[in-house]
Write an enzyme that holds these catalytic residues in place. Sequence first.
Site, short mmCIF file in Angstrom:
data_model
loop_
_atom_site.label_atom_id
_atom_site.label_comp_id
_atom_site.label_asym_id
_atom_site.label_seq_id
_atom_site.Cartn_x
_atom_site.Cartn_y
_atom_site.Cartn_z
N ASN A 46 45.21 80.59 110.59
CA ASN A 46 43.93 80.89 109.95
C ASN A 46 44.17 80.82 108.45
O ASN A 46 45.05 81.50 107.92
CB ASN A 46 43.46 82.29 110.34
CG ASN A 46 42.29 82.79 109.51
OD1 ASN A 46 42.15 84.00 109.30
ND2 ASN A 46 41.45 81.91 109.03
N GLY A 47 43.39 79.99 107.79
CA GLY A 47 43.52 79.87 106.34
C GLY A 47 43.50 78.42 105.92
O GLY A 47 43.07 77.54 106.67
N GLY B 117 35.12 81.29 114.41
CA GLY B 117 35.25 79.85 114.59
C GLY B 117 34.57 79.42 115.87
O GLY B 117 34.90 79.95 116.93
N TYR C 171 30.88 88.83 104.91
CA TYR C 171 30.28 88.03 105.97
C TYR C 171 31.17 87.82 107.20
O TYR C 171 30.72 88.00 108.34
CB TYR C 171 29.87 86.67 105.41
CG TYR C 171 29.51 85.62 106.45
CD1 TYR C 171 28.35 85.72 107.21
CD2 TYR C 171 30.35 84.52 106.68
CE1 TYR C 171 28.02 84.76 108.17
CE2 TYR C 171 30.03 83.56 107.62
CZ TYR C 171 28.87 83.68 108.36
OH TYR C 171 28.55 82.74 109.30
N CYS D 210 39.21 80.80 110.80
CA CYS D 210 39.56 80.77 112.22
C CYS D 210 39.99 82.16 112.68
O CYS D 210 40.18 83.07 111.89
CB CYS D 210 40.70 79.80 112.45
SG CYS D 210 40.34 78.16 111.83
O1 PRP Z 1 22.89 80.34 102.22
P1 PRP Z 1 23.42 79.82 103.52
O2 PRP Z 1 24.19 78.55 103.34
O3 PRP Z 1 22.38 79.73 104.57
O4 PRP Z 1 24.53 80.84 104.04
C1 PRP Z 1 24.36 82.23 104.08
C2 PRP Z 1 23.83 82.68 105.41
O5 PRP Z 1 24.72 82.28 106.48
C3 PRP Z 1 25.24 83.42 107.15
O6 PRP Z 1 24.52 83.70 108.34
P2 PRP Z 1 24.90 83.13 109.79
O7 PRP Z 1 23.70 82.63 110.47
O8 PRP Z 1 26.04 82.17 109.67
O9 PRP Z 1 25.52 84.37 110.59
P3 PRP Z 1 25.00 85.85 110.94
O10 PRP Z 1 24.13 85.76 112.16
O11 PRP Z 1 26.27 86.59 111.20
O12 PRP Z 1 24.27 86.42 109.77
C4 PRP Z 1 25.05 84.56 106.18
O13 PRP Z 1 24.94 85.80 106.86
C5 PRP Z 1 23.77 84.20 105.48
O14 PRP Z 1 22.66 84.56 106.29
N1 GLN Z 2 39.19 78.30 108.87
C1 GLN Z 2 40.48 78.17 109.09
O1 GLN Z 2 41.23 79.13 109.11
C2 GLN Z 2 40.95 76.75 109.30
C3 GLN Z 2 42.42 76.54 109.64
C4 GLN Z 2 42.88 75.12 109.34
N2 GLN Z 2 42.90 74.89 107.91
C5 GLN Z 2 42.00 74.12 110.05
O2 GLN Z 2 41.18 73.48 109.43
O3 GLN Z 2 42.10 73.99 111.25
MG MG Z 3 23.26 85.55 108.16
#
Ligand code: PRP
Ligand code: GLN
Ligand code: MG
Length: 504
Positions: free
Chosen positions: A101-102, A28, A256, A2
């Site tokens: 967040n966490g 998020g 990421y 988050c």
């Molecule tokens: O193996 P997977 O389960 O598919 O997860 C990995 C993928 O998901 C994320 O991209 P995402 O589309 O979330 O965001 P981005 O546009 O910032 O790359 C990450 O950058 C990889 O491309």
């Molecule tokens: N990704 C997060 O930081 C999640 C915060 C919290 N554990 C929730 O589920 O709302």
């Molecule tokens: Mg991606």
Amino acid sequence: MCGIVGIVGKSTVNQTIYDALTVLQHRGQDAAGIVTVDMNAFRLRKANGLVKDVFEPKHMQRLQGNAGIGHVRYPTAGSSSASEAQPFYVNSPFGISLAHNGNLTNTIELAESLVTKRRHVNTTSDSEILLNLLADELQETRSLTLSADEVFDAVAKVHAQTRGAYAVVAMIIGQGLVAFRDPFGIRPLVLGKHETPTGTEYMVASESVALDAVGFEVMRDVAPGEAVYISLDGQLFTRQCAADPSYAPCIFEFVYFARPDSSIDKISVYASRVNMGAKLGEKIKKEWEDHDIDVVIPIPETSCDIALEIARCMDLPYRQGFVKNRYIGRTFIMPGQLERKKSVRRKLNAINTEFKGKNVLLVDDSIVRGTTSEQIIEMAREAGAKKVYFASAAPEIRFPNVYGIDMPTSNELIAHGRDADEIAKIIGADGIIFQDLSDLIEAVRMENPEIKRFETSVFDGHYITNDVDQAYLDHLTQLRNDDAKANRSKDIGTNLEMHNVCHP
Ligand SMILES: O=P(O)(O)OC[C@H]1O[C@H](OP(=O)(O)OP(=O)(O)O)[C@H](O)[C@@H]1O
Ligand SMILES: NC(=O)CC[C@H](N)C(=O)O
Ligand SMILES: [Mg+2]
């Protein structure tokens, strides 16, 4: 993962918090919320959806006051019900609102302890537990006006009971804003300020980019275990509140989660990604000495900076072979596998001329469930690629995450129990190469050698808080596998809907 933000300002903060949340939207996409303090009352708007959809002009008008906190949610505990959107609120002592967040790892134990303290938690969210713990410790002070030290003592007691990852911001009515980071600093938190003719405004946020966007100057990262207290009259206090703090920030923020233009713990996310590209480029050159790759193509968006550096390092052309639909968000942080799967083709489309008759090296920052890689390789072949190789800037992800990334089940991870050849076969690649963990750590660490270790459990199964065993992971699997989540979402709406009283 988050995003959180908090401001004690000198004029109305609603628009600044809104703007900061839009800049943290990549952390998020499921729900968003803002609480402001107006005269001695909280004004709250939270709901499921993106920031731009959750806050209509009528909500913004209601969010009056010079101090407030905000949250964008990517659920990792409880359900995705709107009643588990954040900030959460409790009316005693003072009235406290909290955003987190966490993810906590001892929620069961904490929930039981709250029952003995006669505190009621109405949802399945770990963040509501955290709020009640803080409230209970503040209750102990019995003061009508809290001193900074009383607030810090309460945070110290929260640290002593809580396990897991947490970057927190909380607003206490009539008193001030407190923000703190877990003793390992797993999740990021940064402090900034803005000088005005009537005094200094202070802000905390998950990422420095949120401060940049709203014209605040970054002061520094909040240290692991440290708490920051800003009284409503604008005085800043800080104190280390953990018994044994030590840095172990989550390395996946750099791979990421975070935006490249952010800096976390004095590490530029962008620079760390370029370093990842350099390390991986060298590895490819060494291991695939006689390669026949014609062109390097990133899988937008996060891997673009990494792929460009790989191309430079290998002396190969870099081409943007996929076009991203800018109106579709991140797929990995979507709540269900079906939705994630459908989104890849809606989000990315191939430019055929970049693939036709070529041997391409596709680069991604990471392969988690394999949702993206499998479909993208298929698309590259449909576009006419002769051979499709795949490079991942992160090592194989084999272990669940318990600290705020929704990877709760090892069986859903494509690399769990599989070697590189097996993974290549499943996703349909002619060859696959992963970054070594030592190289990934080095790529990030070289930007700030003072940080000696990172939280790397998804790669090596070592959980920094030392409280995660197989029984806990089995429990998590039961609770949060995709089917369990889908079933739980049917319950949406059964919680108390006391969070959005709408004044006409
Ligand atoms: O193996 P997977 O389960 O598919 O997860 C990995 C993928 O998901 C994320 O991209 P995402 O589309 O979330 O965001 P981005 O546009 O910032 O790359 C990450 O950058 C990889 O491309
Ligand atoms: N990704 C997060 O930081 C999640 C915060 C919290 N554990 C929730 O589920 O709302
Ligand atoms: Mg991606």
